[in-house]
Design a protein around this motif. Sequence first.
Motif, mmCIF file in Angstrom:
data_model
loop_
_atom_site.group_PDB
_atom_site.id
_atom_site.type_symbol
_atom_site.label_atom_id
_atom_site.label_comp_id
_atom_site.label_asym_id
_atom_site.label_seq_id
_atom_site.Cartn_x
_atom_site.Cartn_y
_atom_site.Cartn_z
ATOM 1 N N GLN A 163 0.820 -1.278 -0.007
ATOM 2 C CA GLN A 163 -0.123 -0.002 0.016
ATOM 3 C C GLN A 163 0.833 1.162 0.061
ATOM 4 O O GLN A 163 0.407 2.239 -0.714
ATOM 5 N N ASP A 242 4.447 0.079 4.303
ATOM 6 C CA ASP A 242 3.298 -0.361 4.943
ATOM 7 C C ASP A 242 2.545 -1.256 3.901
ATOM 8 O O ASP A 242 2.055 -0.879 2.822
ATOM 9 N N GLU A 283 5.458 -1.775 8.354
ATOM 10 C CA GLU A 283 4.226 -1.656 8.838
ATOM 11 C C GLU A 283 3.150 -2.860 8.257
ATOM 12 O O GLU A 283 3.187 -3.056 6.900
ATOM 13 N N ASP A 284 2.513 -3.508 9.075
ATOM 14 C CA ASP A 284 1.630 -4.341 8.627
ATOM 15 C C ASP A 284 2.001 -5.458 7.776
ATOM 16 O O ASP A 284 1.492 -5.715 6.857
ATOM 17 N N ASP A 310 -0.277 -2.058 13.139
ATOM 18 C CA ASP A 310 -1.466 -1.112 12.591
ATOM 19 C C ASP A 310 -2.784 -1.752 12.647
ATOM 20 O O ASP A 310 -3.368 -1.733 13.822
ATOM 21 N N LEU A 333 1.584 1.645 15.427
ATOM 22 C CA LEU A 333 0.851 2.871 14.724
ATOM 23 C C LEU A 333 -0.343 3.413 15.593
ATOM 24 O O LEU A 333 -1.000 2.571 16.158
ATOM 25 N N LYS A 335 -3.422 5.640 15.766
ATOM 26 C CA LYS A 335 -4.595 6.446 14.999
ATOM 27 C C LYS A 335 -5.608 6.521 15.943
ATOM 28 O O LYS A 335 -6.318 5.770 16.462
ATOM 29 N N LYS A 386 3.323 9.704 10.525
ATOM 30 C CA LYS A 386 3.125 9.186 9.018
ATOM 31 C C LYS A 386 1.952 10.315 8.587
ATOM 32 O O LYS A 386 0.928 9.982 9.035
HETATM 33 MG MG LIG Z 1 -1.236 1.041 7.908
#
Ligand SMILES: [Mg+2]
Length: 426
Positions: A163, A242, A283-284, A310, A333, A335, A386
């Motif tokens: 991604q 990621d 990430e992930d 994440d 991560l 959020k 990020k």
């Molecule tokens: Mg992510």
Amino acid sequence: MSEIIFVKAREILDSRGNPTIETEVVLESGAVGVAAVPSGKSTGKFEAVELRDGDKSRFNGKGVLNAVRNVNEVIAENIIGMEAQDQYLIDKTMIDLDGTPNKSKLGANAILSVSLAVARAQANELGISLYKYLGGLNANLLPVPQLNILNGGAHADSGLDIQEFLILPVNFTSFKEAIRAGAEIYRSLESILKKKGYSVGIGDEGGFAPKVKNTEEALSLIVEAITNANYIAGKDIFLGIDSASSGFFKDGYYNFEGAKLTSKEMIDFYENLLSKFPIISIEDGLAEEDWDGWIEFTKRLGDKIQIIGDDLYVTNIERFSKGVELKATNSILIKLNQIGTLSETLKVIQFARFNGFNAIVSHRSGETADAFISHLVVGMTTGQIKSGAPARMERVEKYNELIRIEEELGENARFAGINVFKKFLK
Ligand SMILES: [Mg+2]
Ligand SMILES: C=C(OP(=O)(O)O)C(=O)O
């Protein structure tokens, strides 16, 4: 001290043109706080619930009028009269009012918009910047930006399974210089893509979305862009990815670049990438329910790179505690809207610190102009943010706010730089 006298939410648009919620809180003193909530696309299965109306006649079911109503008619009457300085109590009041484990009744979007607006109102009440309200005298660390300059997965039609392809400018003395390097590399990548006949259209987070062959070609183009911009990959600039791999994980396998891979083969793939590219952060890399895979991943590569959960953790203290216990990753991560209140987010960041984990504060792929996360990252001195490409205003606004914060801090500002990665660079 000043109490809340007015709370009002409204439906606005995010950067994808989808509706989202914004809330305004007014205190008795006249201080005002406004906050808007972003929205993910490659969302984790275990995130708190983003309440959407489901009424197909408006925004194809994505309206947030129910969340708006929950703020205006339910939350408002329960928090009006409370002191804005009592953030933890206000958040707890909303959590209790909701009463579900995933905030599905009132909506995490509704609750978060109020939670963040209250914090802003209180900072304004005190007459100080939000980051100073959150972190006080300790809040002087500017983060390394993770800049997503090439998009794939659910965020673009580049065809890439991964991604996000990120650059991490570390070898700089200030945030402002780091972001300058990032922007120069972004434009350098654009020139290379044009020269090679690729599209320079962009994805949801502002990174380019060329239809390149695979991960290795994408990373090679980025290294070339770094070199052409007169920086040294692996010294001035590190790379990150990621994978958002929950998106290509099905029935126990990773459907990746035309193959069907086991967790072990996926880790082999990453190990091979590390031998070819100066990657410092993944990430992930594995899926949100592949706990055994994560443990193996961190055992094999966790002393060399930052391994971030994440979708795995969704900023949820219970899932994160499990990850810490199992040594499933070495980083998390953050959020805000995955969990839905400021206070729960602060506790997760503190828990990361207690356990020696890096915490990376993140935007969502659907954003607004709200730069709350810029203040959160400095207030909590996490050292990394990020926020997409150094292009598209909803991304850039977070970076610009950090430039302003750095200027306000003056000679007391510190740039996190390579320090956040030292433990991986022996
Ligand atoms: Mg992510
Ligand atoms: C920012 C991300 O994407 P989204 O907001 O779509 O979950 C991410 O996966 O880290």
